[in-house]
Design an enzyme around this catalytic site. Structure first.
Site, PDB file in Angstrom:
ATOM      1  N   GLY A   1       0.841  -1.196   0.000  1.00  0.00           N
ATOM      2  CA  GLY A   1       0.000   0.000   0.000  1.00  0.00           C
ATOM      3  C   GLY A   1       0.879   1.249   0.000  1.00  0.00           C
TER       4      GLY A   1
ATOM      5  N   ARG B   1       4.325 -16.103  -4.757  1.00  0.00           N
ATOM      6  CA  ARG B   1       3.064 -16.880  -4.648  1.00  0.00           C
ATOM      7  C   ARG B   1       2.101 -16.349  -5.689  1.00  0.00           C
ATOM      8  NH1 ARG B   1       0.829 -16.081   1.118  1.00  0.00           N
ATOM      9  NH2 ARG B   1      -0.803 -17.362   0.237  1.00  0.00           N
TER      10      ARG B   1
ATOM     11  N   GLY C   1       6.406  -2.406   3.022  1.00  0.00           N
ATOM     12  CA  GLY C   1       5.992  -2.788   4.369  1.00  0.00           C
ATOM     13  C   GLY C   1       6.345  -4.242   4.630  1.00  0.00           C
ATOM     14  N   ASP C   2       5.692  -4.863   5.617  1.00  0.00           N
ATOM     15  CA  ASP C   2       6.115  -6.224   6.003  1.00  0.00           C
ATOM     16  C   ASP C   2       5.995  -7.217   4.849  1.00  0.00           C
ATOM     17  OD1 ASP C   2       3.289  -6.162   6.303  1.00  0.00           O
ATOM     18  OD2 ASP C   2       3.366  -7.914   7.593  1.00  0.00           O
TER      19      ASP C   2
ATOM     20  N   THR D   1       5.252   2.068   5.974  1.00  0.00           N
ATOM     21  CA  THR D   1       3.849   1.710   6.189  1.00  0.00           C
ATOM     22  C   THR D   1       3.208   2.689   7.156  1.00  0.00           C
ATOM     23  OG1 THR D   1       2.260   0.148   7.130  1.00  0.00           O
ATOM     24  CG2 THR D   1       4.496  -0.086   7.917  1.00  0.00           C
TER      25      THR D   1
ATOM     26  N   ASP E   1       0.976   1.797   8.980  1.00  0.00           N
ATOM     27  CA  ASP E   1       0.568   0.980  10.134  1.00  0.00           C
ATOM     28  C   ASP E   1       1.604   0.983  11.273  1.00  0.00           C
ATOM     29  OD1 ASP E   1      -1.556   0.327   8.498  1.00  0.00           O
ATOM     30  OD2 ASP E   1      -0.693  -1.594   7.864  1.00  0.00           O
TER      31      ASP E   1
ATOM     32  N   ASP F   1       3.973  -1.088  11.904  1.00  0.00           N
ATOM     33  CA  ASP F   1       3.977  -2.403  12.562  1.00  0.00           C
ATOM     34  C   ASP F   1       5.247  -3.216  12.311  1.00  0.00           C
ATOM     35  OD1 ASP F   1       3.556  -2.909   9.904  1.00  0.00           O
ATOM     36  OD2 ASP F   1       1.721  -4.070  10.145  1.00  0.00           O
TER      37      ASP F   1
ATOM     38  N   ARG G   1      -4.400  -2.570  10.187  1.00  0.00           N
ATOM     39  CA  ARG G   1      -4.354  -4.033  10.073  1.00  0.00           C
ATOM     40  C   ARG G   1      -4.302  -4.695  11.457  1.00  0.00           C
ATOM     41  NH1 ARG G   1      -3.695  -6.274   5.462  1.00  0.00           N
ATOM     42  NH2 ARG G   1      -2.429  -7.951   6.289  1.00  0.00           N
TER      43      ARG G   1
ATOM     44  N   HIS H   1      -8.904   5.334   3.058  1.00  0.00           N
ATOM     45  CA  HIS H   1      -7.657   5.653   2.366  1.00  0.00           C
ATOM     46  C   HIS H   1      -7.236   7.118   2.475  1.00  0.00           C
ATOM     47  CE1 HIS H   1      -8.673   1.720   0.877  1.00  0.00           C
ATOM     48  NE2 HIS H   1      -7.397   1.575   0.607  1.00  0.00           N
TER      49      HIS H   1
HETATM   50  O1  F6P Z   1      -1.062  -1.622   5.236  1.00  0.00           O
HETATM   51  C1  F6P Z   1      -1.591  -0.375   4.919  1.00  0.00           C
HETATM   52  C2  F6P Z   1      -3.099  -0.441   4.827  1.00  0.00           C
HETATM   53  O2  F6P Z   1      -3.561   0.881   4.574  1.00  0.00           O
HETATM   54  C3  F6P Z   1      -3.799  -1.026   6.042  1.00  0.00           C
HETATM   55  O3  F6P Z   1      -3.870  -0.156   7.139  1.00  0.00           O
HETATM   56  C4  F6P Z   1      -5.125  -1.409   5.455  1.00  0.00           C
HETATM   57  O4  F6P Z   1      -5.729  -2.471   6.161  1.00  0.00           O
HETATM   58  C5  F6P Z   1      -4.756  -1.866   4.067  1.00  0.00           C
HETATM   59  O5  F6P Z   1      -3.510  -1.258   3.759  1.00  0.00           O
HETATM   60  C6  F6P Z   1      -5.778  -1.503   3.014  1.00  0.00           C
HETATM   61  O6  F6P Z   1      -5.375  -2.033   1.801  1.00  0.00           O
HETATM   62  P1  F6P Z   1      -6.090  -1.724   0.399  1.00  0.00           P
HETATM   63  O7  F6P Z   1      -5.431  -0.498  -0.153  1.00  0.00           O
HETATM   64  O8  F6P Z   1      -5.814  -2.939  -0.416  1.00  0.00           O
HETATM   65  O9  F6P Z   1      -7.541  -1.492   0.675  1.00  0.00           O
END
Ligand code: F6P
Length: 363
Positions: free
Chosen positions: A14, A82, A118-119, A141, A143, A145, A187, A287
């Site tokens: 993301g 994967r 990110g992770d 990220t 997050d 995390d 998350r 977002h």
């Molecule tokens: O990891 C970043 C994040 O924004 C999370 O906080 C959230 O759960 C996820 O990505 C949302 O992802 P997407 O952009 O696929 O909706």
């Protein structure tokens, strides 16, 4: 004098505010050494697609430090290790496309890769390094995390955006004597909710690290609305869950992509209204937390990370990630960096501060 590199850079997972600042720092720091830099579009996808590599010069990164998003594009779908392939009977299987990807890397004459992610993206980078790819990671990220760094870039901006939104909710909640439930991203962890909820004077903060009891939440809110300011703000982290229950998932994990959270604010708001009789509304900030200009803090961190990542390439310290340790940027092994998630310490001083101020965690 180091050897000249043809350096590749990509952004995966993301997006997060600060990605462009890292790219700019990588490009300028590499060009200033006399190296060549190319950007890979959309994570790793660009490596095996014809249109996927773009030369990056000073002009390509001029005036982008303050911009959100990423000039390279990104994706959080389609892990190359994967990769989902549809079979004749309609089912899918996962295939490892790393040999193809590594072959494309060499075919394009690349010497090293700086992977900003990110992770999930850094786990891919770590596995590619184990298969021979010379890679250095940069932790990104909203997050926050990732265990190996005190903070990731993007987090500070997301917290600012979320607390600004909470500030705005106070006046409408007060005007209508309502409870407003706002769902924030994060998350599996509650960093954004905890920091933004505390900064934004929420009454209740629900995070994955502290399972909640909805009856307790309602009881506290009733008292807050009756005996206090007459309204309340509840901040829920998207991954929070009731004691003994599961988090609210709208899309389970599939080949090459992780699960999606959603729906908790609606569920919590419904229960609060039903149990307390107080008019309650739910809001998902979504977002917006990933968009917009990075704060000055995130820009600085991103620039420092980008420069440090190029220093590591120069030293040929591959398989490492740059990380903030106290106030110094240092290198940590990539493999170690993706071993554990960094969760909110429930006995840490930020949670303690919130509790001492009377904020309820529903436990
Ligand atoms: O990891 C970043 C994040 O924004 C999370 O906080 C959230 O759960 C996820 O990505 C949302 O992802 P997407 O952009 O696929 O909706």
């Amino acid at each position: 004098m180091s050897r000249p590199f043809r350096l590749a850079v990509n952004t995966g997972g993301g997006d997060a505010p600060g990605l462009n600042a890292v790219i700019r720092a990588v490009v300028l720091s590499a060009l200033n050494r006399g190296w060549e830099v190319v950007g890979i579009r959309r994570g790793y996808e660009g490596l095996w697609k014809g249109d996927g590599l773009i030369p990056l010069d000073r002009g390509s990164v001029r005036g982008i430090t303050h911009l959100g998003g990423t000039i390279l594009g990104t994706t959080n779908r389609g892990n190359p290790l994967r990769w989902p392939r549809t079979l004749a009977d309609g089912s899918t299987e996962e295939v490892d496309r790393s040999p193809e990807l590594i072959a494309a890397f060499h075919k394009h004459g690349l010497d090293a890769l700086i992977a900003i992610g990110g992770d999930g993206s850094l786990r891919i980078a770590s596995e590619l390094h184990a298969r021979g790819l010379p890679v250095v990671g940069v932790p990104k990220t909203i997050d926050n995390d990732l265990a190996a760094t005190r903070v990731t870039f993007g987090f500070h901006t997301a917290v600012q955006t979320a607390s600004d939104a909470i500030d705005k909710l106070h006046s409408t909640a007060k005007a209508h004597s309502r409870v407003m439930v706002v769902e924030l991203m994060g998350r599996h962890t509650g960093w954004i909710a905890l920091y933004a909820g505390l900064a934004g004077s929420a009454s209740t903060i629900l995070i994955p690290e502290i399972p909640f009891e909805i009856d307790r939440v309602c009881e506290r809110l009733r008292a807050e609305v009756d005996d206090g300011p007459g309204y309340a703000i509840v901040v829920v982290a998207e991954g929070a869950a009731p004691k003994g229950g599961d988090p609210s998932i709208i899309e389970p994990e599939r080949a090459g992509s992780s699960s999606r959270y959603g729906g908790l604010a609606d569920r919590v708001a419904g229960k609060i209204q039903e149990s307390t009789g107080i008019e309650t509304r739910a809001l998902v900030l979504g977002h917006l937390q990933r968009g917009g200009q990075p704060t000055a803090y995130d820009r600085l961190l991103s620039l420092r990370f980008g420069v440090a990542a190029v220093d590591l390439v120069d030293q040929e310290s591959f398989g490492c990630m740059v990380a903030l340790d106290l106030d110094e940027v240092r290198a940590v092994p990539l493999q170690k960096a993706v071993e554990d998630l960094k969760r909110v310490p429930v006995d840490g001083d930020v949670v303690r501060t919130a509790r001492r101020l009377g904020i309820d965690f529903g436990d």
